[in-house]
Design an enzyme around this catalytic site. Structure first.
Site, PDB file in Angstrom:
ATOM      1  N   LYS A 256      26.727 -26.966 -20.807  1.00 26.70           N
ATOM      2  CA  LYS A 256      26.651 -26.641 -19.378  1.00 26.70           C
ATOM      3  C   LYS A 256      26.772 -27.899 -18.511  1.00 26.70           C
ATOM      4  O   LYS A 256      26.655 -29.029 -19.001  1.00 26.70           O
ATOM      5  CB  LYS A 256      25.323 -25.916 -19.119  1.00 26.70           C
ATOM      6  CG  LYS A 256      25.233 -24.529 -19.770  1.00 26.70           C
ATOM      7  CD  LYS A 256      23.889 -23.869 -19.433  1.00 26.70           C
ATOM      8  CE  LYS A 256      23.820 -22.447 -19.948  1.00 26.70           C
ATOM      9  NZ  LYS A 256      22.518 -21.814 -19.576  1.00 26.70           N
TER      10      LYS A 256
ATOM     11  N   TYR B 285      28.725 -13.849 -16.919  1.00 22.67           N
ATOM     12  CA  TYR B 285      27.281 -13.570 -16.969  1.00 22.67           C
ATOM     13  C   TYR B 285      26.919 -12.197 -16.389  1.00 22.67           C
ATOM     14  O   TYR B 285      25.776 -11.985 -15.990  1.00 22.67           O
ATOM     15  CB  TYR B 285      26.525 -14.658 -16.202  1.00 22.67           C
ATOM     16  CG  TYR B 285      26.075 -15.848 -17.033  1.00 22.67           C
ATOM     17  CD1 TYR B 285      25.389 -15.686 -18.245  1.00 22.67           C
ATOM     18  CD2 TYR B 285      26.283 -17.148 -16.582  1.00 22.67           C
ATOM     19  CE1 TYR B 285      24.953 -16.773 -18.981  1.00 22.67           C
ATOM     20  CE2 TYR B 285      25.845 -18.256 -17.329  1.00 22.67           C
ATOM     21  CZ  TYR B 285      25.176 -18.048 -18.527  1.00 22.67           C
ATOM     22  OH  TYR B 285      24.719 -19.128 -19.248  1.00 22.67           O
TER      23      TYR B 285
ATOM     24  N   ASN C 149      19.542 -25.843 -18.660  1.00 23.05           N
ATOM     25  CA  ASN C 149      19.055 -25.959 -20.034  1.00 23.05           C
ATOM     26  C   ASN C 149      20.152 -26.372 -21.022  1.00 23.05           C
ATOM     27  O   ASN C 149      20.068 -26.113 -22.216  1.00 23.05           O
ATOM     28  CB  ASN C 149      18.334 -24.678 -20.455  1.00 23.05           C
ATOM     29  CG  ASN C 149      19.224 -23.461 -20.336  1.00 23.05           C
ATOM     30  OD1 ASN C 149      20.414 -23.568 -20.090  1.00 23.05           O
ATOM     31  ND2 ASN C 149      18.638 -22.288 -20.531  1.00 23.05           N
TER      32      ASN C 149
ATOM     33  N   HIS D 279      24.712 -22.931 -23.685  1.00 29.74           N
ATOM     34  CA  HIS D 279      24.739 -21.468 -23.838  1.00 29.74           C
ATOM     35  C   HIS D 279      25.136 -21.162 -25.267  1.00 29.74           C
ATOM     36  O   HIS D 279      25.951 -21.885 -25.853  1.00 29.74           O
ATOM     37  CB  HIS D 279      25.781 -20.839 -22.896  1.00 29.74           C
ATOM     38  CG  HIS D 279      26.072 -19.394 -23.237  1.00 29.74           C
ATOM     39  ND1 HIS D 279      25.285 -18.362 -22.793  1.00 29.74           N
ATOM     40  CD2 HIS D 279      27.020 -18.835 -24.030  1.00 29.74           C
ATOM     41  CE1 HIS D 279      25.750 -17.217 -23.300  1.00 29.74           C
ATOM     42  NE2 HIS D 279      26.806 -17.474 -24.049  1.00 29.74           N
TER      43      HIS D 279
ATOM     44  N   GLU E  32      32.671 -12.953 -25.815  1.00 34.07           N
ATOM     45  CA  GLU E  32      32.632 -14.252 -25.135  1.00 34.07           C
ATOM     46  C   GLU E  32      33.749 -15.187 -25.611  1.00 34.07           C
ATOM     47  O   GLU E  32      34.307 -15.948 -24.817  1.00 34.07           O
ATOM     48  CB  GLU E  32      31.255 -14.897 -25.339  1.00 34.07           C
ATOM     49  CG  GLU E  32      30.150 -14.119 -24.623  1.00 34.07           C
ATOM     50  CD  GLU E  32      28.750 -14.719 -24.780  1.00 34.07           C
ATOM     51  OE1 GLU E  32      27.804 -14.142 -24.218  1.00 34.07           O
ATOM     52  OE2 GLU E  32      28.604 -15.761 -25.469  1.00 34.07           O
TER      53      GLU E  32
END
Ligand code: UDP
Ligand code: MG
Length: 136
Positions: free
Chosen positions: A12, A52, A115, A118, A129
């Site tokens: 990310k 998402y 964080n 993913h 995905e």
């Protein structure tokens, strides 16, 4: 019995920005997750919203989509034995505060939203995905 699977991983924006891509990729390799595809891209908020969309009813959805589109990300296909579950274990809990020692999120995560990584949470979602980012 061999159980080789593919899963989708994303480094990310918070981690790409801090030049952690190589360190995180080394962790995958050390854990026998082979990086079979990898590309650095910068997606739009609309694309993040599509990716998402399972979270569209959550209060954090808009911020999450803004965040994922805020800077470059590295999307990867990881392949290996039980790669979906293994990657989730290596990543650690969503909130870095709750993540186990030596997990990616414990080592590098800044907060529950920033964080660092993913990972697909099921074989079914992994397929969806992977197709989202790697159409062939
Ligand atoms: N997230 C957030 N606030 C929350 C929960 C989640 O900003 O209270 C973000 C966080 O970046 C997380 C992502 O939304 O990684 C997707 O949430 P999910 O519950 O699917 O966590 P994950 O599968 O990434 O561990
Ligand atoms: Mg999830």
């Amino acid at each position: 019995m061999s159980n080789v699977e593919r899963t989708l991983s994303i480094i990310k924006p918070d981690a790409v920005e801090r030049n952690l891509t190589q360190e995180i990729q080394n962790i995958f390799s050390k854990n026998n997750l082979k990086i079979v595809e990898s590309k650095k891209i910068h997606i739009t908020k609309e694309e993040a919203a599509e990716f998402y969309k399972v979270h569209q009813s959550k209060q954090f959805y808009s911020d999450l989509c803004s965040y994922l589109s805020s800077g470059p990300i590295v999307v990867m296909i990881l392949e290996g034995e039980n790669s979906v579950a293994l990657n989730r274990k290596i990543m650690g809990a969503t909130d870095p505060k709750n993540a186990e020692d030596n997990t990616i999120r414990k080592l590098y995560g800044l907060s529950i939203d920033k964080n660092s990584v993913h990972g697909s949470d099921s074989i079914e979602n992994a397929k969806t995905e992977i197709n989202f980012f790697f159409k062939d």
